[in-house]
Motif scaffolding. Structure first.
Motif, mmCIF file in Angstrom:
data_model
loop_
_atom_site.group_PDB
_atom_site.id
_atom_site.type_symbol
_atom_site.label_atom_id
_atom_site.label_comp_id
_atom_site.label_asym_id
_atom_site.label_seq_id
_atom_site.Cartn_x
_atom_site.Cartn_y
_atom_site.Cartn_z
ATOM 1 N N MET A 1 0.842 -1.174 0.000
ATOM 2 C CA MET A 1 0.000 0.000 0.000
ATOM 3 C C MET A 1 0.892 1.243 0.000
ATOM 4 O O MET A 1 1.900 1.284 0.671
ATOM 5 N N GLU A 2 0.494 2.223 -0.748
ATOM 6 C CA GLU A 2 1.175 3.512 -0.765
ATOM 7 C C GLU A 2 0.555 4.423 0.288
ATOM 8 O O GLU A 2 -0.588 4.218 0.702
ATOM 9 N N LEU A 3 1.282 5.449 0.694
ATOM 10 C CA LEU A 3 0.780 6.362 1.723
ATOM 11 C C LEU A 3 -0.517 7.041 1.286
ATOM 12 O O LEU A 3 -1.456 7.161 2.082
ATOM 13 N N MET A 4 -0.599 7.459 0.033
ATOM 14 C CA MET A 4 -1.835 8.110 -0.429
ATOM 15 C C MET A 4 -3.006 7.133 -0.432
ATOM 16 O O MET A 4 -4.138 7.553 -0.208
ATOM 17 N N GLU A 5 -2.746 5.862 -0.653
ATOM 18 C CA GLU A 5 -3.812 4.862 -0.558
ATOM 19 C C GLU A 5 -4.361 4.826 0.869
ATOM 20 O O GLU A 5 -5.572 4.752 1.080
ATOM 21 N N ARG A 6 -3.465 4.840 1.847
ATOM 22 C CA ARG A 6 -3.876 4.860 3.255
ATOM 23 C C ARG A 6 -4.737 6.089 3.526
ATOM 24 O O ARG A 6 -5.785 6.002 4.162
ATOM 25 N N ILE A 7 -4.288 7.233 3.046
ATOM 26 C CA ILE A 7 -5.012 8.486 3.271
ATOM 27 C C ILE A 7 -6.397 8.418 2.641
ATOM 28 O O ILE A 7 -7.393 8.810 3.258
ATOM 29 N N ARG A 8 -6.478 7.901 1.437
ATOM 30 C CA ARG A 8 -7.785 7.768 0.758
ATOM 31 C C ARG A 8 -8.696 6.808 1.525
ATOM 32 O O ARG A 8 -9.898 7.047 1.642
ATOM 33 N N LEU A 9 -8.141 5.722 2.058
ATOM 34 C CA LEU A 9 -8.947 4.788 2.853
ATOM 35 C C LEU A 9 -9.461 5.453 4.126
ATOM 36 O O LEU A 9 -10.617 5.257 4.522
ATOM 37 N N LEU A 10 -8.608 6.238 4.778
ATOM 38 C CA LEU A 10 -9.038 6.960 5.980
ATOM 39 C C LEU A 10 -10.184 7.909 5.647
ATOM 40 O O LEU A 10 -11.142 8.029 6.417
ATOM 41 N N ILE B 1 0.793 8.894 10.194
ATOM 42 C CA ILE B 1 -0.284 9.572 9.476
ATOM 43 C C ILE B 1 -1.638 9.094 9.977
ATOM 44 O O ILE B 1 -2.565 9.892 10.147
ATOM 45 N N THR B 2 -1.766 7.802 10.255
ATOM 46 C CA THR B 2 -3.034 7.286 10.797
ATOM 47 C C THR B 2 -3.313 7.908 12.159
ATOM 48 O O THR B 2 -4.444 8.313 12.440
ATOM 49 N N HIS B 3 -2.297 8.010 13.015
ATOM 50 C CA HIS B 3 -2.509 8.622 14.327
ATOM 51 C C HIS B 3 -2.884 10.093 14.185
ATOM 52 O O HIS B 3 -3.780 10.582 14.876
ATOM 53 N N MET B 4 -2.214 10.797 13.306
ATOM 54 C CA MET B 4 -2.531 12.217 13.106
ATOM 55 C C MET B 4 -3.963 12.385 12.616
ATOM 56 O O MET B 4 -4.698 13.246 13.100
ATOM 57 N N SER B 5 -4.353 11.550 11.685
ATOM 58 C CA SER B 5 -5.725 11.579 11.184
ATOM 59 C C SER B 5 -6.723 11.295 12.307
ATOM 60 O O SER B 5 -7.750 11.958 12.433
#
Length: 119
Positions: free
Chosen positions: A1-10, A48-52
């Protein structure tokens, strides 16, 4: 998974509103442009997940438990702490979301880990 993929999932799962999304992009840009650190899934996915999640807690009013005082003291002793503090100040001044003292302590841990793993 790419970081932007994680962000889009969040975003997709309702863990990130538009303001949080903009703040996360600001943080990614800040690390790259000001500190020469490219955030990736490997080095920053958890941060990034924690910040979100922190930004989401602003919306829901949920509070995070305080970090153990012993851990806070340990973090203050690591070589990366001073630079992490500078980065945190830059983050706080560049984002729209507010962060509680408790959230900032967790951010510092993540930033210290990132710095330790990129040196």
């Amino acid at each position: 998974m790419e970081l932007m993929e994680r962000i889009r999932l969040l975003q997709e799962y309702g863990m990130m509103d538009e303001t949080a999304f903009e703040d996360i992009l600001t943080i990614i840009k800040l690390f790259k442009e000001e500190y020469g650190i490219e955030l990736t899934e490997k080095n920053a996915g958890i941060m990034i997940t924690h910040m979100s999640s922190a930004f989401h807690r602003n919306v829901t009013g949920e509070e995070i438990d305080a970090m153990d005082a012993g851990i806070v003291e340990e973090i203050k002793q690591v070589p990366e702490y001073a630079k992490a503090g500078q980065i945190l100040v830059s983050i706080v001044s560049g984002i729209k979301n507010n962060l509680s003292k408790k959230e900032m302590e967790y951010f510092l841990v993540h930033i210290c880990n990132l710095l330790a793993n990129t040196n």
